[in-house]
Design an enzyme around this catalytic site. Structure first.
Site, PDB file in Angstrom:
ATOM      1  N   VAL A   1       4.177 -11.060 -17.240  1.00  0.00           N
ATOM      2  CA  VAL A   1       3.579 -12.381 -17.086  1.00  0.00           C
ATOM      3  C   VAL A   1       3.321 -12.641 -15.599  1.00  0.00           C
ATOM      4  O   VAL A   1       4.015 -13.430 -14.960  1.00  0.00           O
ATOM      5  CB  VAL A   1       4.480 -13.484 -17.693  1.00  0.00           C
ATOM      6  CG1 VAL A   1       3.767 -14.836 -17.657  1.00  0.00           C
ATOM      7  CG2 VAL A   1       4.907 -13.139 -19.112  1.00  0.00           C
ATOM      8  N   PRO A   2       2.315 -11.947 -15.025  1.00  0.00           N
ATOM      9  CA  PRO A   2       1.983 -12.248 -13.631  1.00  0.00           C
ATOM     10  C   PRO A   2       1.478 -13.682 -13.535  1.00  0.00           C
ATOM     11  O   PRO A   2       0.770 -14.161 -14.422  1.00  0.00           O
ATOM     12  CB  PRO A   2       0.883 -11.239 -13.296  1.00  0.00           C
ATOM     13  CG  PRO A   2       0.443 -10.646 -14.580  1.00  0.00           C
ATOM     14  CD  PRO A   2       1.484 -10.917 -15.601  1.00  0.00           C
ATOM     15  N   HIS A   3       1.875 -14.360 -12.474  1.00  0.00           N
ATOM     16  CA  HIS A   3       1.521 -15.772 -12.345  1.00  0.00           C
ATOM     17  C   HIS A   3       1.502 -16.184 -10.882  1.00  0.00           C
ATOM     18  O   HIS A   3       2.083 -15.514 -10.030  1.00  0.00           O
ATOM     19  CB  HIS A   3       2.493 -16.659 -13.128  1.00  0.00           C
ATOM     20  CG  HIS A   3       3.929 -16.425 -12.785  1.00  0.00           C
ATOM     21  ND1 HIS A   3       4.685 -15.437 -13.382  1.00  0.00           N
ATOM     22  CD2 HIS A   3       4.744 -17.037 -11.909  1.00  0.00           C
ATOM     23  CE1 HIS A   3       5.909 -15.466 -12.885  1.00  0.00           C
ATOM     24  NE2 HIS A   3       5.971 -16.428 -11.985  1.00  0.00           N
ATOM     25  N   ALA A   4       0.811 -17.307 -10.645  1.00  0.00           N
ATOM     26  CA  ALA A   4       0.731 -17.843  -9.283  1.00  0.00           C
ATOM     27  C   ALA A   4       0.470 -19.334  -9.348  1.00  0.00           C
ATOM     28  O   ALA A   4      -0.193 -19.821 -10.264  1.00  0.00           O
ATOM     29  CB  ALA A   4      -0.394 -17.157  -8.511  1.00  0.00           C
TER      30      ALA A   4
END
Length: 189
Positions: free
Chosen positions: A63-66
């Protein structure tokens, strides 16, 4: 839940990549095209978080997130990788299911509850298997939108309702706890 509102353009199936950087770069470009945000801003935000620790949560999921200042509403995408890649997952399983989240920094206090909902959803084996077997973006969207998988029907580990969250602390970088749940850096897991 934000992933219930995906369109066909937000779903990519069987993306071939050479590794984590290649996968995140391709995902960033697709999100940038759809949203009008510079792909370098998207990729820089995702990598800034990834450098704090892998966003892989186990069972083949990342779950890559920013948190970004340049967006005013949440952005999500789902990507299935083929073949799966090393993502430095806590269970060492290669990742094939990638849920990418970009969140407005101005709404950071709503981010952790949304992330928690996603984690609870993908904890369900039938959801993961359905996403791995889906043959089209429409099938992926049907799985994520299905009332049968209503997030309210999936109990949280603590048994607390997300609706009971009334306030949030200042935004903190996230890490994934040993149990595969979001935890703020510096908090006990």
């Amino acid at each position: 839940m934000i992933f219930r509102n995906l369109s066909k353009d937000d779903v990519t199936l069987d993306l071939a990549t050479k590794g984590k950087h290649s996968a995140l770069s391709k995902i960033a470009v697709r999100i940038a095209r759809r949203t009008g945000v510079d792909d370098r801003v998207v990729l820089r935000g995702i990598w800034r978080r990834e450098r704090l620790g892998s966003t892989a949560i186990g069972r083949g999921i990342a779950v890559p997130h920013a948190l970004l200042r340049t967006i005013s509403s949440p952005v999500a995408s789902f990507t299935r990788l083929a073949p799966p890649i090393d993502f430095k997952s806590p269970d060492l399983d290669p990742v094939d299911l990638v849920f990418t989240l970009l969140w407005p920094r101005s709404e950071a206090c709503t981010f952790l509850p949304a992330l928690s909902q996603l984690f609870r959803l993908v904890r369900t084996p039938l959801i993961r298997e359905g996403l791995r077997r889906a043959r089209s973006p429409e099938e992926v969207m049907a799985i994520l939108q299905s009332e049968a998988w209503s997030i309210n029907d999936i109990p949280s580990r603590a048994g607390a309702s997300l609706r009971s969250i009334k306030s949030c602390a200042s935004p903190m970088p996230l890490r994934i706890s040993a149990r595969g749940l979001p935890a703020a850096i510096g908090s006990a897991s």
